[in-house]
Structure formats: structure tokens, C-alpha cells
Design a protein around this motif. Structure first.
Motif, mmCIF file in Angstrom:
data_model
loop_
_atom_site.group_PDB
_atom_site.id
_atom_site.type_symbol
_atom_site.label_atom_id
_atom_site.label_comp_id
_atom_site.label_asym_id
_atom_site.label_seq_id
_atom_site.Cartn_x
_atom_site.Cartn_y
_atom_site.Cartn_z
ATOM 1 N N HIS A 74 1.158 5.005 -7.388
ATOM 2 C CA HIS A 74 2.117 4.237 -6.584
ATOM 3 C C HIS A 74 2.145 2.792 -7.068
ATOM 4 N N ASP A 106 -6.325 -0.335 -5.897
ATOM 5 C CA ASP A 106 -5.360 0.505 -5.165
ATOM 6 C C ASP A 106 -3.949 0.029 -5.416
ATOM 7 N N MET A 107 -3.227 0.616 -6.421
ATOM 8 C CA MET A 107 -3.831 1.412 -7.459
ATOM 9 C C MET A 107 -3.252 1.075 -8.808
ATOM 10 N N GLU A 140 4.039 4.118 -1.084
ATOM 11 C CA GLU A 140 2.887 4.917 -0.653
ATOM 12 C C GLU A 140 2.176 4.251 0.515
ATOM 13 N N GLU A 141 2.191 2.930 0.512
ATOM 14 C CA GLU A 141 1.423 2.200 1.529
ATOM 15 C C GLU A 141 2.126 2.122 2.878
ATOM 16 N N GLU A 168 -4.675 8.875 -7.185
ATOM 17 C CA GLU A 168 -5.812 8.175 -6.621
ATOM 18 C C GLU A 168 -6.599 9.162 -5.763
HETATM 19 ZN ZN LIG Z 1 -3.398 3.717 -2.946
#
Ligand SMILES: [Zn+2]
Length: 441
Positions: A74, A106-107, A140-141, A168
Motif C-alpha cells: 500500500h 508500514d509499508m 489501506e490505512e 505486509e
Molecule cells: Zn500497512
């Protein structure tokens, strides 16, 4: 051998591209990656659900000897607002042998490892056994609506034939022995089962003493959830992890791991005996469903006894055959029949993990690159985009090998101030990913 491809410099550049989500602006990062891939002759498909929220999918042709392998990363990162950093979070600076910045772990660190792996393959003129599909996704977050979820629902054909997927997370989150170099291979994830409990009772004027109120019930509900565990379930993946730990840990800890495999054992006593509280929290969380009350809502008036209180509960359900209904029944057994329970969200079911030749290869590779490595199958109590890619029938693994120094409090840096990754760990990861692309069949 001198190496002209430097994943560390790549990571520094990725950190400097601001993809803080919200708002994301992942397009800036996707464009950077697309240009880099174009430079080595790899075409990309770029698709997005909204302006600025681009996703990239690149298919590197393989020799047709193996099914396609997906590498998923991501591009977005979490905000740094309100955090005090020792070095600028978007600076990508190197201090004390570490790359500092939001996304170092991350990431964007993982993305740099994947890109360096692909660049090396190209430099050496090597063709992978199967197509390699690199995808760099948005969002993604913040729920993946603009990212992985959108890709697998609207552009599933871009992943045709893929059987395995690597993404991840990777650093060891267990400090159980300072000499142990645990290399997690995440084989399963828990999924969300978010609930809302509504409690009702006698309301009225705040001047009147009453004990039959929704507040009384709230106290009982919170107390039940906070002071009792849901039942222990040792899934096959957790069992395998505990067995692996029992093999490498010193005798007293090894015995604890063996005992934790027994669902009838008292987890409280066993976990309390562990030297590292974080390890205890982790093992506690992956051997049962969990239900954390996180939001309480009621009236806003101080002089009124509310007749209704709601409690939102962040529930997490074990992978494999564990159902939402069974989870709700467990919560019900703990909190009693009084509360009305509503399901706010049910995460995508995750299949049982696959322990086949591909899994074995992931372990073999880290052992080859780090003779002290202990590959460890792990469940993550949180969820990643793997839950979306799994819906396309791929076996998903979290595998970003990092060879972190002993005692690294890796998980404490995630989403926190001073996120950083040792330069050596980035190089180790890039080497691992490169070898994976060369060796997988
Ligand atoms: Zn992540």
C-alpha cells in the motif's frame, strides 16, 4: 558483489512523497513507481475510483512454469499530526544507521524491497517461473475502499491465475528471548466483527437516586468484557506457531508454549508468567476472539439519567471456520441477555492458512539468508489488504523479512512517532524478495 540497486535510497525517496491518508494522494507515489518500472521495461495499468487515489498493477511476464505471484503494497501512510518526531517524518533521513520517516516500516519499506527485487531480476536478465504481479494500492490505512477492495471487485481480471500473494507484515513482534531471531510469516489474519450493544433502563431527572438505569447495566457490561476472556480456541495456525516457539525457547518458556496449546489450560496464569507483556497480549489475542469496548454513547445532558446507552465493541474473529454467530454467542454469554446486540461490520472471512511448498520456501529463504533465523508462522490480530486479495482465491502471506536487531520494539513504531527501519533491514528484505522472485515455482 557490488550492488548498484539500493533499496535504501529508494525508500528515502518514497518517504518524501506525501501520501498521508487522509487524503491519500497515492497517485504521486503510483506515478513515481510507474516511471521507475517503465525504466526497466515494465508496463503498468493504473486505475482509480477517485482523483488522486490511483492504484497500480504491473504484470512482469514469467516463463509460464508457475502460476502468477502477487506482491501487494500500500502506498498510503497514517498521519503524523500531534506526534513529536526527532527527525522530519517526511524527510527520509538516515541517522544512526536507520531510515527515519512515516512509512519506513508500514509499508514503504516493504514497497522498496519489492521494487529492488524486481530491478535486480531485470538487471540479471532473469525471468521468473511465473508472472509476477506487483500492485501498489491506495487507502489501506482507511478501509481500502479506494484501494484493494476496489481492485478486487472492479478489476479482478488483472490478477487472473494468481495463486499466492505476499504483502505486509514482517518484523518480529515477539520479544521472548533476546538471542532469538524470529522471522514471522503471517499465514492468517483475524477479521472484524464490530458490534453495538444497546442498554436500556429507567431514565429521568438527575436529582433522583436510581439503580435500575442503563448506566448500572453499562457498568456491568464493561466489567464483564474487561475482566473476562472469551473462550480459548487454538487454531491450527496458532498451534503450529506455539509448537515452533516451544522448540526454540528455553525450557520454562517452552513448557508455557506447550501448555498454551491446550484449550483447557488457564490462559491467565500462563500468560502472566511470560517475561514480555507485549508477547502476552499478542498470544492472548490470537488464541481467542476478542471484544474491546471502544465507544460509549449516551445523552449529553448532565441533569438527566439516560434511558439508553450504546457501547460499540471492536470485535475480532479468529480465522478459519470461526463464525460471526458463534462470536456473538460468546459475547452474549459474557454480557448476559439484557443488551440488544447489533452487528455493525463483519470482515471478510479468511480461509484456513495454506502450509504447502510456497510456505516452506518463504521459511527456507530467510534461513538461507540469516543462519540464525527462526521462521515462525503467525496470525495477525489486526487485518491488512490480504483479506481482500484472499477473496480472489489466493493464499496470502505477510512476509517482509527484516532481520531486526534483538530487542527491537518493532510494533511500537507502527503508526507512532519516530517510525524508522535499520538500513541493514531494508537491504535484507530486498535480498529476500529478490530471492523469492528467483526461486518460487
Ligand atoms: Zn500497512
Amino acid at each position: 558483489m557490488a550492488d548498484d540497486i539500493d533499496p535504501v535510497a529508494l525508500l528515502q525517496r518514497l518517504i518524501r512523497i506525501d501520501t498521508t491518508n487522509p487524503p491519500g494522494n497515492e497517485t504521486a507515489c503510483v506515478t513515481f513507481v510507474a516511471d521507475l518500472l517503465a525504466g526497466i521495461g515494465i508496463d503498468c495499468t493504473v486505475v482509480g475510483l477517485a482523483p488522486g487515489r490511483a492504484n497500480l498493477v504491473a504484470r512482469v511476464p514469467g516463463a509460464g512454469l508457475a502460476p502468477p505471484l502477487v506482491l501487494q503494497a500500500h502506498a498510503d501512510v497514517v498521519p503524523t499530526t500531534g506526534q513529536r518526531w526527532a527527525h522530519p517524518p517526511l524527510g527520509g533521513e538516515i541517522h544512526d544507521g536507520q531510515v527515519w520517516g512515516r512509512g519506513a516500516i508500514d509499508m514503504k519499506g516493504g514497497l522498496a524491497m519489492m521494487l529492488a527485487g524486481l530491478q535486480r531480476l531485470h538487471r540479471d536478465g532473469e525471468r521468473p517461473a511465473g508472472d509476477v504481479i506487483l500492485t501498489v494500492v491506495a487507502d489501506e490505512e482507511a478501509g481500502s475502499h479506494y484501494g484493494a477492495h476496489y481492485l478486487v471487485t472492479e478489476h479482478a481480471h488483472l490478477f487472473d491465475g494468481a495463486r499466492y500473494c505476499v504483502g505486509e507484515d514482517g518484523g518480529a513482534g515477539l520479544n521472548l528471548g533476546d538471542d532469538l531471531r524470529l522471522h514471522p510469516i503471517v499465514v492468517a489474519e483475524k477479521r472484524g466483527g464490530w458490534l453495538r450493544a444497546t442498554l436500556r433502563g429507567a431514565g429521568g431527572h438527575g436529582s433522583r437516586r436510581r439503580t435500575d438505569t442503563a448506566m448500572t447495566k453499562l457498568a456491568a457490561l464493561l466489567s464483564a468484557l474487561q475482566s473476562h476472556r472469551l473462550p480459548t480456541h487454538v487454531t491450527p495456525a496458532a498451534d503450529r506457531m506455539l509448537q515452533a516457539l516451544a522448540k526454540v525457547l528455553p525450557a520454562p518458556l517452552a513448557a508455557t508454549m506447550e501448555q498454551l496449546r491446550d484449550e483447557r489450560a488457564d490462559p491467565g496464569a500462563l500468560l502472566a508468567a511470560l517475561p514480555d507483556p507485549d508477547a502476552a497480549v499478542y498470544l492472548d489475542s490470537v488464541t481467542r476472539n476478542t471484544a474491546n469496548p471502544t465507544i460509549v454513547r449516551t445523552s449529553e445532558k448532565i441533569n438527566m439519567i439516560p434511558s439508553e446507552v450504546t457501547v460499540d465493541i471492536d470485535g475480532r474473529i479468529l480465522p478459519g471456520g470461526h463464525t460471526l454467530d458463534a462470536f456473538v454467542a460468546e459475547v452474549r454469554a459474557l454480557i448476559g441477555d439484557d443488551a440488544e446486540i447489533e452487528v455493525l461490520l463483519e470482515g471478510e472471512p479468511m480461509p484456513d492458512p495454506a502450509f504447502g511448498p510456497f510456505y516452506d520456501l518463504l521459511g527456507t529463504l530467510v534461513e538461507e539468508l540469516d543462519p540464525d533465523a527462526v521462521p515462525l508462522p503467525m496470525i495477525t490480530p489486526a487485518s491488512t489488504d490480504a483479506r481482500h486479495f484472499a477473496q480472489l482465491g489466493m493464499a496470502c502471506y505477510g512476509w517482509l523479512p527484516m532481520r531486526l536487531p534483538p530487542g527491537s520494539r518493532y510494533h511500537e513504531l507502527l503508526h507512532a512517532a519516530d517510525e524508522r527501519i535499520p538500513v541493514e533491514s531494508v537491504r535484507f528484505g530486498a535480498q529476500s524478495l529478490h530471492q523469492l522472485l528467483r526461486r518460487y515455482r
